[in-house]
Enzyme design. Structure first.
Site, PDB file in Angstrom:
ATOM      1  N   GLN A  35       0.814  -1.211   0.000  1.00  0.00           N
ATOM      2  CA  GLN A  35       0.000   0.000   0.000  1.00  0.00           C
ATOM      3  C   GLN A  35       0.852   1.267   0.000  1.00  0.00           C
ATOM      4  O   GLN A  35       2.046   1.232   0.290  1.00  0.00           O
ATOM      5  CB  GLN A  35      -0.898   0.018   1.236  1.00  0.00           C
ATOM      6  CG  GLN A  35      -2.034  -0.976   1.212  1.00  0.00           C
ATOM      7  CD  GLN A  35      -2.941  -0.794   2.425  1.00  0.00           C
ATOM      8  OE1 GLN A  35      -3.015  -1.655   3.265  1.00  0.00           O
ATOM      9  NE2 GLN A  35      -3.621   0.338   2.502  1.00  0.00           N
ATOM     10  N   HIS A  36       0.197   2.373  -0.316  1.00  0.00           N
ATOM     11  CA  HIS A  36       0.687   3.740  -0.093  1.00  0.00           C
ATOM     12  C   HIS A  36       1.786   4.224  -1.028  1.00  0.00           C
ATOM     13  O   HIS A  36       1.979   5.424  -1.155  1.00  0.00           O
ATOM     14  CB  HIS A  36       1.200   3.929   1.339  1.00  0.00           C
ATOM     15  CG  HIS A  36       0.273   3.562   2.424  1.00  0.00           C
ATOM     16  ND1 HIS A  36      -0.986   4.095   2.555  1.00  0.00           N
ATOM     17  CD2 HIS A  36       0.419   2.680   3.460  1.00  0.00           C
ATOM     18  CE1 HIS A  36      -1.569   3.584   3.618  1.00  0.00           C
ATOM     19  NE2 HIS A  36      -0.748   2.722   4.178  1.00  0.00           N
TER      20      HIS A  36
ATOM     21  N   ASP B 191      -2.119  -4.862  -0.197  1.00  0.00           N
ATOM     22  CA  ASP B 191      -1.716  -6.165   0.334  1.00  0.00           C
ATOM     23  C   ASP B 191      -2.559  -6.617   1.521  1.00  0.00           C
ATOM     24  O   ASP B 191      -2.922  -7.800   1.611  1.00  0.00           O
ATOM     25  CB  ASP B 191      -0.222  -6.172   0.696  1.00  0.00           C
ATOM     26  CG  ASP B 191       0.209  -5.012   1.580  1.00  0.00           C
ATOM     27  OD1 ASP B 191      -0.644  -4.197   2.005  1.00  0.00           O
ATOM     28  OD2 ASP B 191       1.430  -4.899   1.831  1.00  0.00           O
TER      29      ASP B 191
END
Length: 460
Positions: free
Chosen positions: A71-72, A226
């Site tokens: 992520q991110h 994820d």
């Protein structure tokens, strides 16, 4: 038999599983490593994907593919779809000041919770965009689109058809800091607040909506982050609590309603099924054990053996595992520390035990932040393969711990999503669950209290 492929493009590697779309039976798999570091050029992910696919026997016979990824991460593209600079990953903490500034500029934590159900910290994409605007204005000026690692890989699988064709899903979008899970819409005003302009952002797909096809004709699922993929992979349902021990540690629960925690400890994410995934994350998980194994000059398996030789509580030796700063609690500049060392506890076994207990206490802090008192915790991730972790976890969490058979849960969740897209059904296919082992244990007296005292010593 229709085959589906699930991809886990994690911080450390790319894993691909190929499964029977109807039963979920594993047919074959492959993996390839990613480079180390907190910033990586996305081309490295594509190279690893190709290597993993080759190791898995190729994807020519696969009917559908979906990507789960870390992520991110901030992937910035120019008008031609070229990468502007290496992607800043979730664990890059250089944007900590940017996060603090953005929280203040909008009016405080509650204003962010009202807007996007989460308070941004250094891991969030929105903070990395502010950092880019402030520290690399020439690169920032070239940015025409911003997306996430799974978005970029899905787009590459589609043949890179143009930046306007990039898609994402609500789960991963909920970790950007400029998409609202509750409202189901982008907050482009927050994107402009952070970056100064509003670059193009991916179209948000529904849980089983097609993202397109590969040049070879395989259907592309929307993909997801994820943690959302892991929840799908283990079949988590509302009320279930999952603790995942990977590069980062996460505690999350599937919910029918969005979370709204103004302390910032709990991110109010969406999941990959149309529901929500309140999540608390620690930056320091499995790598803590790797680091202490390296210090002791032993293998991870030997570290596990040593940890089980020491008594519960390690005779008062405490390790606070903030080796890379920390996110829960939000202490990006914190460092690890060892507290309570005496001659009697200056042994490899005591240090190994303190490392396992310290890592699990950090995860228990994340569990506490969710505000739940689960009767059991589902323990997954690479760190759950450690016998010491499995046996010690109930004594730290204070409840039963259920460990599914080791597997690639993120890749499995992505494969299950791919099968769902193929099936076109209201809910994901009900694949047979993995075998599980159950661990019980009485809470170790005073352990969490000693850890809390050490945790708060001179940490800012």
């Amino acid at each position: 038999m229709s085959l589906v492929a699930g991809v886990d493009s994690s911080t450390q590697s790319c894993k691909i599983v190929i499964r029977d779309a109807e039963t979920g039976a594993l047919v074959r798999e492959g993996r390839a490593a990613h480079p180390d570091g907190t910033e990586v050029h996305p081309d490295a992910w594509w190279t690893a994907f190709q290597q993993a696919a080759e190791q898995a026997g190729g994807l020519d016979d696969v009917a559908a593919i979906a990507v789960g990824a870390q992520q991110h991460g901030m992937v910035c593209l120019d008008e031609n779809g070229e990468v502007v600079r290496p992607a800043l990953l979730w664990n890059d903490t250089r944007s900590a000041k940017a996060a603090s500034d953005l929280v203040k500029e909008l009016g405080g934590p509650q204003a962010w919770v009202d807007a996007v159900n989460s308070v941004p910290v250094a891991s969030f994409t929105v903070t990395k965009l502010r950092w880019l605007a402030e520290h690399e204005p020439e690169n920032a000026a070239r940015v025409r689109a911003v997306c996430l690692p799974h978005d970029w890989l899905t787009w590459k699988l589609a043949g890179s058809p143009g930046i306007e064709a990039i898609t994402t899903d609500r789960g991963d979008a909920s970790g950007t800091g400029y998409w609202s899970p509750a409202a189901g819409t982008y907050r482009t005003d927050l994107l402009k607040l952070a970056f100064g302009t509003t670059p193009a952002v991916p179209r948000v797909l529904g849980p089983a909506e097609r993202a397109g096809t590969t040049p070879g004709g395989a259907v592309l699922g929307p993909g997801t982050g994820d943690n959302m993929a892991a929840a799908l992979g283990v079949g988590a349902k509302p009320g279930d609590v999952v603790v995942s021990i990977g590069t980062s540690g996460t505690a999350f629960a599937v919910s029918d309603t969005p979370a709204a925690d103004p302390t910032g400890m709990v991110a109010g994410f969406a999941d990959a099924t149309g529901r929500f995934l309140p999540l608390a994350c620690t930056l320091n998980a499995a790598r803590v054990l790797d680091a202490i194994a390296r210090v002791l000059g032993v293998t991870p398996a030997r570290l596990s053996e040593l940890a089980l030789q020491a008594p519960p509580g390690a005779d008062g030796l405490v390790l606070v595992p903030y080796f890379e700063g920390e996110r829960t609690p939000n202490r990006p500049e914190a460092t690890g520390l060892i507290h309570g060392m005496r001659l009697a506890t200056a042994t490899p076994a005591h240090l190994a035990r303190a490392a396992v207990e310290g890592m699990l206490c950090g995860l228990a802090d994340a569990l506490d932040a969710l505000g739940m008192s689960p009767s059991r915790v589902l323990l997954v991730g690479g760190g759950a393969r450690s016998e010491a972790v499995r046996r010690i976890a109930p004594t730290v969490f204070g409840c039963q711990v259920v460990v599914p058979k080791p597997g690639e849960y993120v890749a499995d969740g992505a494969a299950r999503q791919a099968a769902w897209v193929l099936a076109g059904t209201p809910e994901p296919p009900a694949w047979e669950g993995a075998e599980t082992e159950v661990y019980e244990g009485e809470p170790t007296p005073g352990l969490r209290e000693r850890y809390a005292e050490a945790r708060d010593l001179d940490q800012h």
